[in-house]
Design an enzyme around this catalytic site. Structure first.
Site, PDB file in Angstrom:
ATOM      1  N   LYS A  95     -13.794  -5.868  11.954  1.00  0.00           N
ATOM      2  CA  LYS A  95     -12.474  -6.374  11.561  1.00  0.00           C
ATOM      3  C   LYS A  95     -11.770  -5.300  10.762  1.00  0.00           C
ATOM      4  O   LYS A  95     -12.334  -4.740   9.830  1.00  0.00           O
ATOM      5  CB  LYS A  95     -12.625  -7.642  10.691  1.00  0.00           C
ATOM      6  CG  LYS A  95     -11.296  -8.244  10.275  1.00  0.00           C
ATOM      7  CD  LYS A  95     -10.738  -9.151  11.331  1.00  0.00           C
ATOM      8  CE  LYS A  95      -9.269  -9.461  11.163  1.00  0.00           C
ATOM      9  NZ  LYS A  95      -8.363  -8.440  11.744  1.00  0.00           N
ATOM     10  N   GLN A 116     -13.465  -0.455   4.724  1.00  0.00           N
ATOM     11  CA  GLN A 116     -13.271  -1.828   5.207  1.00  0.00           C
ATOM     12  C   GLN A 116     -14.571  -2.634   5.184  1.00  0.00           C
ATOM     13  O   GLN A 116     -14.553  -3.848   4.968  1.00  0.00           O
ATOM     14  CB  GLN A 116     -12.701  -1.779   6.635  1.00  0.00           C
ATOM     15  CG  GLN A 116     -12.027  -3.059   7.084  1.00  0.00           C
ATOM     16  CD  GLN A 116     -10.587  -3.168   6.600  1.00  0.00           C
ATOM     17  OE1 GLN A 116      -9.837  -2.220   6.684  1.00  0.00           O
ATOM     18  NE2 GLN A 116     -10.205  -4.333   6.104  1.00  0.00           N
ATOM     19  N   LYS A 119     -14.904  -3.926   1.587  1.00  0.00           N
ATOM     20  CA  LYS A 119     -13.789  -4.830   1.303  1.00  0.00           C
ATOM     21  C   LYS A 119     -14.034  -6.179   1.979  1.00  0.00           C
ATOM     22  O   LYS A 119     -13.913  -7.239   1.356  1.00  0.00           O
ATOM     23  CB  LYS A 119     -12.494  -4.208   1.836  1.00  0.00           C
ATOM     24  CG  LYS A 119     -11.249  -5.035   1.578  1.00  0.00           C
ATOM     25  CD  LYS A 119     -10.062  -4.594   2.432  1.00  0.00           C
ATOM     26  CE  LYS A 119      -9.757  -3.124   2.274  1.00  0.00           C
ATOM     27  NZ  LYS A 119      -8.468  -2.752   2.931  1.00  0.00           N
ATOM     28  N   LYS A 131     -11.851   0.016  12.044  1.00  0.00           N
ATOM     29  CA  LYS A 131     -10.462   0.477  11.889  1.00  0.00           C
ATOM     30  C   LYS A 131     -10.087   1.252  13.135  1.00  0.00           C
ATOM     31  O   LYS A 131     -10.950   1.809  13.807  1.00  0.00           O
ATOM     32  CB  LYS A 131     -10.349   1.408  10.675  1.00  0.00           C
ATOM     33  CG  LYS A 131      -8.951   1.548  10.139  1.00  0.00           C
ATOM     34  CD  LYS A 131      -8.610   0.405   9.202  1.00  0.00           C
ATOM     35  CE  LYS A 131      -7.186   0.438   8.736  1.00  0.00           C
ATOM     36  NZ  LYS A 131      -6.975  -0.507   7.625  1.00  0.00           N
ATOM     37  N   GLY A 170      -2.818  -5.235  11.701  1.00  0.00           N
ATOM     38  CA  GLY A 170      -1.874  -4.173  11.363  1.00  0.00           C
ATOM     39  C   GLY A 170      -2.346  -3.271  10.244  1.00  0.00           C
ATOM     40  O   GLY A 170      -3.327  -3.545   9.552  1.00  0.00           O
ATOM     41  N   ASP A 171      -1.649  -2.181  10.080  1.00  0.00           N
ATOM     42  CA  ASP A 171      -1.795  -1.253   8.954  1.00  0.00           C
ATOM     43  C   ASP A 171      -0.510  -0.421   8.974  1.00  0.00           C
ATOM     44  O   ASP A 171       0.506  -0.873   9.531  1.00  0.00           O
ATOM     45  CB  ASP A 171      -3.057  -0.387   9.111  1.00  0.00           C
ATOM     46  CG  ASP A 171      -3.454   0.330   7.815  1.00  0.00           C
ATOM     47  OD1 ASP A 171      -4.081  -0.296   6.951  1.00  0.00           O
ATOM     48  OD2 ASP A 171      -3.126   1.533   7.651  1.00  0.00           O
ATOM     49  N   THR A 215      -1.347  -9.228   1.642  1.00  0.00           N
ATOM     50  CA  THR A 215      -1.915  -8.063   0.958  1.00  0.00           C
ATOM     51  C   THR A 215      -1.200  -7.833  -0.373  1.00  0.00           C
ATOM     52  O   THR A 215      -1.836  -7.638  -1.419  1.00  0.00           O
ATOM     53  CB  THR A 215      -1.816  -6.813   1.844  1.00  0.00           C
ATOM     54  OG1 THR A 215      -2.342  -7.127   3.132  1.00  0.00           O
ATOM     55  CG2 THR A 215      -2.590  -5.654   1.246  1.00  0.00           C
ATOM     56  N   ASN A 246       5.051  -3.074   4.230  1.00  0.00           N
ATOM     57  CA  ASN A 246       4.547  -4.436   4.132  1.00  0.00           C
ATOM     58  C   ASN A 246       3.915  -4.715   2.767  1.00  0.00           C
ATOM     59  O   ASN A 246       4.235  -5.714   2.110  1.00  0.00           O
ATOM     60  CB  ASN A 246       3.530  -4.678   5.263  1.00  0.00           C
ATOM     61  CG  ASN A 246       2.871  -6.024   5.144  1.00  0.00           C
ATOM     62  OD1 ASN A 246       1.781  -6.143   4.616  1.00  0.00           O
ATOM     63  ND2 ASN A 246       3.557  -7.069   5.598  1.00  0.00           N
ATOM     64  N   SER A 382      -6.409 -12.645   7.289  1.00  0.00           N
ATOM     65  CA  SER A 382      -6.710 -12.440   8.712  1.00  0.00           C
ATOM     66  C   SER A 382      -7.919 -13.278   9.135  1.00  0.00           C
ATOM     67  O   SER A 382      -7.938 -13.867  10.219  1.00  0.00           O
ATOM     68  CB  SER A 382      -7.022 -10.965   8.997  1.00  0.00           C
ATOM     69  OG  SER A 382      -5.843 -10.203   9.140  1.00  0.00           O
TER      70      SER A 382
HETATM   71  P1  NDP Z   1       3.848   0.189   6.264  1.00  0.00           P
HETATM   72  O1  NDP Z   1       3.868   1.018   7.483  1.00  0.00           O
HETATM   73  O2  NDP Z   1       4.469  -1.152   6.273  1.00  0.00           O
HETATM   74  O3  NDP Z   1       4.497   0.996   5.045  1.00  0.00           O
HETATM   75  C1  NDP Z   1       3.976   2.225   4.672  1.00  0.00           C
HETATM   76  C2  NDP Z   1       4.793   2.761   3.517  1.00  0.00           C
HETATM   77  O4  NDP Z   1       4.138   3.896   2.951  1.00  0.00           O
HETATM   78  C3  NDP Z   1       6.169   3.232   3.943  1.00  0.00           C
HETATM   79  O5  NDP Z   1       7.043   3.103   2.867  1.00  0.00           O
HETATM   80  C4  NDP Z   1       5.913   4.694   4.263  1.00  0.00           C
HETATM   81  O6  NDP Z   1       7.054   5.532   4.189  1.00  0.00           O
HETATM   82  C5  NDP Z   1       4.918   5.072   3.193  1.00  0.00           C
HETATM   83  N1  NDP Z   1       4.032   6.135   3.694  1.00  0.00           N
HETATM   84  C6  NDP Z   1       3.135   6.042   4.707  1.00  0.00           C
HETATM   85  N2  NDP Z   1       2.524   7.210   4.910  1.00  0.00           N
HETATM   86  C7  NDP Z   1       3.054   8.045   4.011  1.00  0.00           C
HETATM   87  C8  NDP Z   1       2.798   9.399   3.715  1.00  0.00           C
HETATM   88  N3  NDP Z   1       1.901  10.131   4.404  1.00  0.00           N
HETATM   89  N4  NDP Z   1       3.511   9.958   2.701  1.00  0.00           N
HETATM   90  C9  NDP Z   1       4.441   9.236   1.999  1.00  0.00           C
HETATM   91  N5  NDP Z   1       4.698   7.932   2.249  1.00  0.00           N
HETATM   92  C10 NDP Z   1       4.014   7.355   3.225  1.00  0.00           C
HETATM   93  O7  NDP Z   1       2.299   0.096   5.853  1.00  0.00           O
HETATM   94  P2  NDP Z   1       1.572  -0.965   4.923  1.00  0.00           P
HETATM   95  O8  NDP Z   1       2.459  -1.381   3.816  1.00  0.00           O
HETATM   96  O9  NDP Z   1       0.973  -1.995   5.786  1.00  0.00           O
HETATM   97  O10 NDP Z   1       0.354  -0.085   4.347  1.00  0.00           O
HETATM   98  C11 NDP Z   1       0.448   0.642   3.130  1.00  0.00           C
HETATM   99  C12 NDP Z   1      -0.941   0.905   2.583  1.00  0.00           C
HETATM  100  O11 NDP Z   1      -1.614  -0.348   2.371  1.00  0.00           O
HETATM  101  C13 NDP Z   1      -1.869   1.701   3.504  1.00  0.00           C
HETATM  102  O12 NDP Z   1      -2.733   2.480   2.709  1.00  0.00           O
HETATM  103  C14 NDP Z   1      -2.673   0.625   4.207  1.00  0.00           C
HETATM  104  O13 NDP Z   1      -3.911   1.103   4.675  1.00  0.00           O
HETATM  105  C15 NDP Z   1      -2.856  -0.359   3.070  1.00  0.00           C
HETATM  106  N6  NDP Z   1      -3.187  -1.733   3.432  1.00  0.00           N
HETATM  107  C16 NDP Z   1      -2.410  -2.447   4.297  1.00  0.00           C
HETATM  108  C17 NDP Z   1      -2.735  -3.749   4.603  1.00  0.00           C
HETATM  109  C18 NDP Z   1      -1.877  -4.602   5.465  1.00  0.00           C
HETATM  110  O14 NDP Z   1      -2.185  -5.783   5.587  1.00  0.00           O
HETATM  111  N7  NDP Z   1      -0.814  -4.113   6.048  1.00  0.00           N
HETATM  112  C19 NDP Z   1      -3.960  -4.377   4.060  1.00  0.00           C
HETATM  113  C20 NDP Z   1      -4.659  -3.556   3.112  1.00  0.00           C
HETATM  114  C21 NDP Z   1      -4.296  -2.284   2.837  1.00  0.00           C
HETATM  115  P3  NDP Z   1       7.660   6.167   5.548  1.00  0.00           P
HETATM  116  O15 NDP Z   1       8.275   5.020   6.261  1.00  0.00           O
HETATM  117  O16 NDP Z   1       8.642   7.188   5.074  1.00  0.00           O
HETATM  118  O17 NDP Z   1       6.501   6.777   6.272  1.00  0.00           O
HETATM  119  O1  2IT Z   2      -6.725  -2.205   5.255  1.00  0.00           O
HETATM  120  C1  2IT Z   2      -6.733  -3.413   5.585  1.00  0.00           C
HETATM  121  O2  2IT Z   2      -7.469  -4.221   5.028  1.00  0.00           O
HETATM  122  C2  2IT Z   2      -5.802  -3.850   6.631  1.00  0.00           C
HETATM  123  N1  2IT Z   2      -5.028  -3.046   7.124  1.00  0.00           N
HETATM  124  C3  2IT Z   2      -5.823  -5.273   7.102  1.00  0.00           C
HETATM  125  C4  2IT Z   2      -6.921  -5.497   8.102  1.00  0.00           C
HETATM  126  C5  2IT Z   2      -6.938  -6.838   8.791  1.00  0.00           C
HETATM  127  O3  2IT Z   2      -7.777  -6.970   9.692  1.00  0.00           O
HETATM  128  O4  2IT Z   2      -6.160  -7.733   8.459  1.00  0.00           O
END
Ligand code: NDP
Ligand code: 2IT
Length: 450
Positions: A95, A116, A119, A131, A170-171, A215, A246, A382
Site C-alpha cells: 500500500k 511506507q 508508517k 510506492k 496519490g502522492d 493527510t 494536497n 486509504s
Molecule cells: P502535491 O503534488 O499536491 O503538492 C506538492 C507541493 O510541493 C506543491 O506545492 C509543489 O510545488 C511542491 N513541491 C513538490 N516537489 C517540489 C520540489 N522538488 N521542490 C519544491 N517544491 C516542490 O503533493 P502532496 O501534497 O500530495 O505531497 C506533498 C508531500 O506530502 C510529499 O512529500 C508526499 O510524499 C507527502 N505525502 C502525501 C500524502 C498524500 O496523501 N497526498 C500522504 C503522506 C505524505 P510545485 O507545484 O511548484 O511543484
Molecule cells: O506517503 C503516503 O503515505 C501517501 N502518499 C499516501 C498513500 C496511500 O496509499 O494513501
C-alpha cells in the site's frame, strides 16, 4: 552460531545496502534514519537478529520498472519511466502512493516505499508498504495528455496490482483527477469494477469521505496531541507551512479551524506570506481549480506578498509544517526556524527534514514529529476506503473524520509509548521507528523466512 551484537548487526546491514545501492542517496538516507534508532529494540529482541529481519526488510519483495510511451497533443511520441516498488507485505497488501514528478527515480521511490512500511504498520491496520510513480511532469500538460499518460502507465501497472495484492493511491502530482484516469483504465483492462484496487477515488464512485483532507488534517491532529503532552496548544499560534498541494492545503485549513494562524504557503517558484492568515478558499481556487502558481495568491489578496528568492523558514512562527518534498528543510532552515521562535516541527511531507536539521531541532528542545507518524492519516484513511469497498459500505464525513482523529491519537500514543520504552521519552523519531518496526518484525518472524 553466535548472534552478533545489535550494533554490529546494524552496521553489517547498512554496509550491504551501501554496496548494493551505491547510487541511491535518498534510499540510503531513509535506511540510516530508521536503522540507527533500532539498537535498543534489537537488544530486547535477539530473535529479530536471528531471523535476519533487517536484511530482509531492506530488500524490496519485488521491483517493477517499465516504459510508459504516450502521445502528446502534437502527436509526438513521448517516453517516461514507470516504477512500482512492492517493499513489504507482511502486514497486508502493498500500500502506498504514486508520485509523478520529474525528480522521481529508483532511489526516491525506494526511500518512499521503505518509509511506507513503518508508517503503515504504525496505523495499526492490515497494510504492507509500497510506492510507485514516474518521472512524468504533469505541469504544463493538458488534461488529455495527463489522461493518455495515466492510461499508458496503467496498461503496464495493472498486472501487478489488485485489492488483495497492491493498492496504489496519490502522492505528489497524483490527485483525484489522475486516480480517476488510472482507475478508468484499470477497470477496462480487468473487465470489472474492482474498486479496492486503488484509493483516493471520487466519493461518488467508491472513494472515502475525508481522504482528500486526511493527510493534512491528520498531521495537525498529531501536532495537537504532541503539543498537548507538553502543555501547549495550536490556538493563537502562527504556523509556517511549505507546499501548496494536497497536504499543505488541508494542514492550513485544520490549523485555522483549531484557532491557529497559518501565514505561509509555497511552491517550487517561491513562497507567500499573508499575515492575516491564509485565505483557504482562495488558495484552493488557485491551486486546485485553476492549477496556477502560488504567486497569483499575492496578486489577488491585499496585504499578502510573494517572495521568490528566500526561505520560507525565515518567517517567524511557533509551529512549522514542511509539506512539500524531501530534504526541503536543511540545517540552515532549521536555524532560521529556531531564530523565529519555533516550538514544534511536524512533517506533513515524507522525509522533508535533513538528518542534520532533525538533530539540531531535537537538541534545541523543539518537539519534532516525523512524517511516518505525522502524515500517516492519509494512508490510514486509504485503508478505511479499502474496508468500505470490501464491505460495499459508505461512511459519512463526520464518522470518517472521527475515525481519522482516533487513529492519529493512537499513532501519537504508540509512538510516545515506544519513545519511553526505549529510553528517550518524547523522541518521536525513535518512537515511531521502533513502534512501526516491532509490528512488522513480529509478523515477519511469525511467517518464516519468506
Ligand atoms: P502535491 O503534488 O499536491 O503538492 C506538492 C507541493 O510541493 C506543491 O506545492 C509543489 O510545488 C511542491 N513541491 C513538490 N516537489 C517540489 C520540489 N522538488 N521542490 C519544491 N517544491 C516542490 O503533493 P502532496 O501534497 O500530495 O505531497 C506533498 C508531500 O506530502 C510529499 O512529500 C508526499 O510524499 C507527502 N505525502 C502525501 C500524502 C498524500 O496523501 N497526498 C500522504 C503522506 C505524505 P510545485 O507545484 O511548484 O511543484
Ligand atoms: O506517503 C503516503 O503515505 C501517501 N502518499 C499516501 C498513500 C496511500 O496509499 O494513501
Amino acid at each position: 552460531m553466535s548472534i552478533p551484537t545489535p550494533e554490529a548487526h546494524v552496521r553489517q546491514v547498512v554496509e550491504t545496502v551501501e554496496r548494493r545501492s551505491p547510487s541511491e542517496p535518498e534510499f540510503l538516507q531513509a535506511v540510516h534514519e530508521v536503522l540507527d534508532t533500532l539498537i535498543p529494540v534489537l537488544a530486547e529482541h535477539p530473535e529479530f537478529i536471528e531471523a535476519e529481519v533487517l536484511d530482509r526488510l531492506v530488500e524490496p519483495e519485488r521491483q517493477v520498472m517499465f516504459r510508459v510511451p504516450w502521445l502528446d497533443d502534437d502527436n509526438h511520441v513521448r517516453v517516461n519511466r514507470g516504477y512500482r516498488i512492492q517493499f513489504n507485505s507482511a502486514l497486508g497488501p502493498f500500500k502506498g502512493g504514486l508520485r509523478f514528478h520529474p525528480s522521481v527515480n529508483l532511489s526516491v521511490v525506494k526511500f518512499l516505499g521503505f518509509e511506507q512500511i513503518f508508517k503503515n504498520a504504525l496505523t495499526g491496520q492490515q497494510i504492507g508498504g509500497g510506492k510507485g510513480g514516474s518521472d512524468f511532469d504533469p505541469r504544463g500538460k493538458s488534461r488529455f495528455e495527463v489522461m493518455r499518460f495515466c492510461q499508458s502507465y496503467m496498461t503496464e501497472l495493472y498486472r501487478y496490482i489488485g485489492a488483495q495484492t497492491d493498492v496504489p493511491a496519490g502522492d505528489i502530482g497524483v490527485g483525484g483527477r489522475e486516480i480517476g484516469f488510472l482507475f478508468g483504465q484499470y477497470r477496462r483492462l480487468t473487465n470489472g469494477h474492482e474498486s479496492g484496487a486503488l484509493t483516493g477515488k471520487g466519493t461518488g464512485w467508491g472513494g472515502a469521505e475525508v481522504r482528500t483532507q486526511a493527510t493534512g488534517y491528520g498531521a495537525v491532529y498529531f501536532a495537537e496531541e504532541m503539543l498537548a503532552r507538553a502543555g501547549e496548544s495550536i490556538e493563537g499560534r502562527r504556523a509556517i507551512v511549505s507546499g501548496s498541494g494536497n497536504v499543505a492545503t488541508y494542514v492550513i485549513e485544520k490549523v485555522q479551524q483549531l484557532g491557529g494562524r497559518a501565514v505561509t504557503a509555497s511552491d517550487s517558484s517561491g513562497f507567500i506570506v499573508d499575515e492575516q492568515g491564509i485565505d483557504v478558499d482562495l488558495l484552493k481556487q488557485i491551486k486546485e481549480v485553476e492549477r496556477g502558481r502560488i504567486s497569483e495568491y499575492a496578486d489577488r489578496r491585499p496585504g499578502a506578498r510573494f517572495v521568490s528568492d528566500g526561505s520560507v523558514w525565515s518567517v517567524p512562527g511557533e509551529l512549522a509544517f514542511p509539506c512539500a518534498t524531501q530534504n526541503e528543510l536543511d540545517e540552515a532552515g532549521a536555524r532560521k526556524l529556531l531564530d523565529g521562535g519555533v516550538r514544534a516541527v511536524t512533517e506533513g511531507a515524507n522525509m522533508p527534514t535533513t538528518p542534520e536539521a532533525v538533530a539540531l531541532l531535537q537538541q534545541a528542545g523543539v518537539l519534532f514529529a516525523p512524517g511516518k507518524a505525522a502524515n500517516a492519516g492519509g494512508v490510514a484513511t486509504s485503508a478505511l476506503e479499502m474496508s468500505q469497498n470490501a464491505s460495499r459500505d459508505r461512511w459519512d464525513f463526520e464518522q470518517s473524520e472521527e475515525r481519522l482523529h482516533a487513529i492519529m491519537r493512537d499513532v501519537h500514543d504508540s509512538s510516545y509509548a515506544a519513545s519511553v520504552r526505549y529510553g528517550r521519552p518524547g523522541d518521536y523519531v525513535l518512537g515511531a521507528n521502533t513502534a512501526g518496526f516491532v509490528r512488522v518484525a513480529r509478523a515477519m518472524v511469525d511467517q518464516g523466512v519468506v
